[in-house]
Design a protein around this motif. Structure first.
Motif, PDB file in Angstrom:
ATOM      1  N   SER A 178     -34.863  78.256  -4.271  1.00 29.72           N
ATOM      2  CA  SER A 178     -35.720  77.154  -4.711  1.00 29.72           C
ATOM      3  C   SER A 178     -35.877  76.124  -3.596  1.00 29.72           C
ATOM      4  CB  SER A 178     -35.128  76.487  -5.960  1.00 29.72           C
ATOM      5  OG  SER A 178     -33.920  75.814  -5.636  1.00 29.72           O
ATOM      6  N   ASP A 179     -36.952  75.376  -3.671  1.00 32.28           N
ATOM      7  CA  ASP A 179     -37.213  74.354  -2.655  1.00 32.28           C
ATOM      8  C   ASP A 179     -36.077  73.349  -2.558  1.00 32.28           C
ATOM      9  OD1 ASP A 179     -39.618  75.561  -2.077  1.00 32.28           O
ATOM     10  OD2 ASP A 179     -40.847  74.086  -3.138  1.00 32.28           O
ATOM     11  N   VAL A 180     -35.585  72.885  -3.702  1.00 31.08           N
ATOM     12  CA  VAL A 180     -34.542  71.859  -3.668  1.00 31.08           C
ATOM     13  C   VAL A 180     -33.243  72.415  -3.097  1.00 31.08           C
ATOM     14  CG1 VAL A 180     -33.722  72.152  -6.059  1.00 31.08           C
ATOM     15  CG2 VAL A 180     -33.494  69.940  -4.934  1.00 31.08           C
ATOM     16  N   SER A 181     -32.908  73.653  -3.392  1.00 31.62           N
ATOM     17  CA  SER A 181     -31.702  74.249  -2.836  1.00 31.62           C
ATOM     18  C   SER A 181     -31.823  74.408  -1.319  1.00 31.62           C
ATOM     19  CB  SER A 181     -31.406  75.599  -3.494  1.00 31.62           C
ATOM     20  OG  SER A 181     -30.211  76.143  -2.988  1.00 31.62           O
ATOM     21  N   CYS A 182     -32.971  74.862  -0.861  1.00 31.69           N
ATOM     22  CA  CYS A 182     -33.196  74.996   0.581  1.00 31.69           C
ATOM     23  C   CYS A 182     -33.094  73.641   1.278  1.00 31.69           C
ATOM     24  CB  CYS A 182     -34.557  75.616   0.857  1.00 31.69           C
ATOM     25  SG  CYS A 182     -34.681  77.356   0.442  1.00 31.69           S
ATOM     26  N   THR A 183     -33.690  72.635   0.677  1.00 29.23           N
ATOM     27  CA  THR A 183     -33.664  71.297   1.270  1.00 29.23           C
ATOM     28  C   THR A 183     -32.241  70.776   1.361  1.00 29.23           C
ATOM     29  OG1 THR A 183     -35.889  70.801   0.484  1.00 29.23           O
ATOM     30  CG2 THR A 183     -34.466  68.918   0.981  1.00 29.23           C
ATOM     31  N   ILE A 184     -31.494  70.845   0.265  1.00 29.10           N
ATOM     32  CA  ILE A 184     -30.120  70.344   0.274  1.00 29.10           C
ATOM     33  C   ILE A 184     -29.257  71.160   1.229  1.00 29.10           C
ATOM     34  CG2 ILE A 184     -28.038  70.027  -1.140  1.00 29.10           C
ATOM     35  CD1 ILE A 184     -30.188  67.865  -1.516  1.00 29.10           C
TER      36      ILE A 184
ATOM     37  N   ALA B  42     -33.231  59.880 -12.076  1.00 31.61           N
ATOM     38  CA  ALA B  42     -33.911  59.359 -10.887  1.00 31.61           C
ATOM     39  C   ALA B  42     -34.648  60.464 -10.126  1.00 31.61           C
ATOM     40  CB  ALA B  42     -32.899  58.688  -9.962  1.00 31.61           C
ATOM     41  N   GLY B  43     -34.393  61.731 -10.477  1.00 29.18           N
ATOM     42  CA  GLY B  43     -35.022  62.851  -9.780  1.00 29.18           C
ATOM     43  C   GLY B  43     -34.497  63.044  -8.376  1.00 29.18           C
ATOM     44  N   LEU B  44     -33.185  62.776  -8.183  1.00 32.49           N
ATOM     45  CA  LEU B  44     -32.587  62.834  -6.852  1.00 32.49           C
ATOM     46  C   LEU B  44     -31.295  63.644  -6.833  1.00 32.49           C
ATOM     47  CD1 LEU B  44     -32.786  59.072  -5.810  1.00 32.49           C
ATOM     48  CD2 LEU B  44     -34.192  60.929  -4.915  1.00 32.49           C
ATOM     49  N   ILE B  45     -30.992  64.170  -5.671  1.00 35.22           N
ATOM     50  CA  ILE B  45     -29.671  64.693  -5.369  1.00 35.22           C
ATOM     51  C   ILE B  45     -29.190  63.935  -4.150  1.00 35.22           C
ATOM     52  CG2 ILE B  45     -28.328  66.664  -4.560  1.00 35.22           C
ATOM     53  CD1 ILE B  45     -30.128  68.440  -6.185  1.00 35.22           C
TER      54      ILE B  45
ATOM     55  N   ALA C 102     -35.306  64.002   3.527  1.00 35.46           N
ATOM     56  CA  ALA C 102     -34.718  63.085   2.547  1.00 35.46           C
ATOM     57  C   ALA C 102     -35.677  61.948   2.190  1.00 35.46           C
ATOM     58  CB  ALA C 102     -33.419  62.502   3.094  1.00 35.46           C
ATOM     59  N   GLU C 103     -35.527  61.455   0.970  1.00 38.65           N
ATOM     60  CA  GLU C 103     -36.256  60.251   0.571  1.00 38.65           C
ATOM     61  C   GLU C 103     -35.752  59.062   1.378  1.00 38.65           C
ATOM     62  OE1 GLU C 103     -38.799  60.138  -1.864  1.00 38.65           O
ATOM     63  OE2 GLU C 103     -38.592  62.297  -1.528  1.00 38.65           O
TER      64      GLU C 103
ATOM     65  N   GLU D 113     -30.457  61.126   0.265  1.00 38.34           N
ATOM     66  CA  GLU D 113     -30.943  61.346  -1.094  1.00 38.34           C
ATOM     67  C   GLU D 113     -32.254  62.123  -1.014  1.00 38.34           C
ATOM     68  OE1 GLU D 113     -28.919  57.454  -3.177  1.00 38.34           O
ATOM     69  OE2 GLU D 113     -31.076  57.407  -2.806  1.00 38.34           O
ATOM     70  N   CYS D 114     -32.277  63.255  -1.694  1.00 40.63           N
ATOM     71  CA  CYS D 114     -33.430  64.157  -1.659  1.00 40.63           C
ATOM     72  C   CYS D 114     -34.027  64.285  -3.054  1.00 40.63           C
ATOM     73  CB  CYS D 114     -33.011  65.535  -1.155  1.00 40.63           C
ATOM     74  SG  CYS D 114     -32.372  65.497   0.527  1.00 40.63           S
ATOM     75  N   ALA D 115     -35.346  64.388  -3.102  1.00 37.17           N
ATOM     76  CA  ALA D 115     -36.044  64.537  -4.380  1.00 37.17           C
ATOM     77  C   ALA D 115     -35.820  65.918  -4.971  1.00 37.17           C
ATOM     78  CB  ALA D 115     -37.542  64.298  -4.175  1.00 37.17           C
ATOM     79  N   LEU D 116     -35.739  65.971  -6.292  1.00 35.86           N
ATOM     80  CA  LEU D 116     -35.635  67.258  -6.975  1.00 35.86           C
ATOM     81  C   LEU D 116     -36.950  68.025  -6.921  1.00 35.86           C
ATOM     82  CD1 LEU D 116     -33.556  66.318 -10.130  1.00 35.86           C
ATOM     83  CD2 LEU D 116     -32.841  67.752  -8.229  1.00 35.86           C
ATOM     84  N   GLU D 117     -38.040  67.340  -6.810  1.00 37.48           N
ATOM     85  CA  GLU D 117     -39.376  67.958  -6.749  1.00 37.48           C
ATOM     86  C   GLU D 117     -40.049  67.549  -5.447  1.00 37.48           C
ATOM     87  OE1 GLU D 117     -40.310  70.063  -9.080  1.00 37.48           O
ATOM     88  OE2 GLU D 117     -38.550  69.632 -10.272  1.00 37.48           O
ATOM     89  N   GLY D 118     -40.992  68.363  -4.999  1.00 37.87           N
ATOM     90  CA  GLY D 118     -41.804  67.985  -3.857  1.00 37.87           C
ATOM     91  C   GLY D 118     -41.179  68.286  -2.505  1.00 37.87           C
TER      92      GLY D 118
END
Length: 146
Positions: free
Chosen positions: A41-47, A79-82, A119-120, A137-142
């Motif tokens: 998933s995008d969020v997993s790749c980003t984190i 908050a839609g963040l990790i 990151a946001e 802090e990274c968004a869960l979406e986008g």
């Protein structure tokens, strides 16, 4: 800033070595999978990229012999963040206040630039009794896998 009072949190310590940085990245992917975000998933790749870069920096620039580095992840669905935090024991080696400008032909120096893009927001803070914590802090979406 995280707002969810009982957000899922995961933390672990890793040896301050390149192998430890790889383990930290795998730890992040497993945590995200447990929170419903598959490895592709995008969020997993980003984190995974953010944790990998921050962990590599902790190993390369924040290593203190005999001391591990720590990783903490916090999911805030409201908050839609990790939030990813990497703590090391080197208080005197601080990240720059602004995202560094890296020459295109340089061999290193792109890690915080990558974190800044993904990151946001990101920053660092002193850690008591010794060291510092660099966080992002990274968004869960986008977000997307590069």
């Amino acid at each position: 800033m995280l707002t969810e009072p009982l957000a899922p949190t995961a933390a672990a310590q890793f040896p301050s070595s390149p192998h430890g940085a790889r383990l930290a990245r795998r730890f992040a992917v497993r945590c995200l999978e447990g929170w419903g975000h598959p490895p592709a998933s995008d969020v997993s790749c980003t984190i995974a990229l953010v944790v990998g870069e921050l962990a590599s920096n902790a190993v390369r620039h924040g290593r203190v012999p005999g001391r591990d580095f720590g990783v903490r992840l916090m999911l805030d669905r409201t908050a839609g963040l990790i939030r990813a935090e990497v703590a090391d024991a080197a208080a005197d080696k601080r990240p720059p206040l602004a995202t560094p400008v890296t020459p295109p032909d340089g061999e290193s120096g792109r890690g915080l630039l990558l974190v800044d893009v993904l990151a946001e927001r990101w920053g660092w803070e002193p850690r008591e009794p010794v060291g510092k914590t660099v966080w992002a802090e990274c968004a869960l979406e986008g977000t997307a896998c590069p």
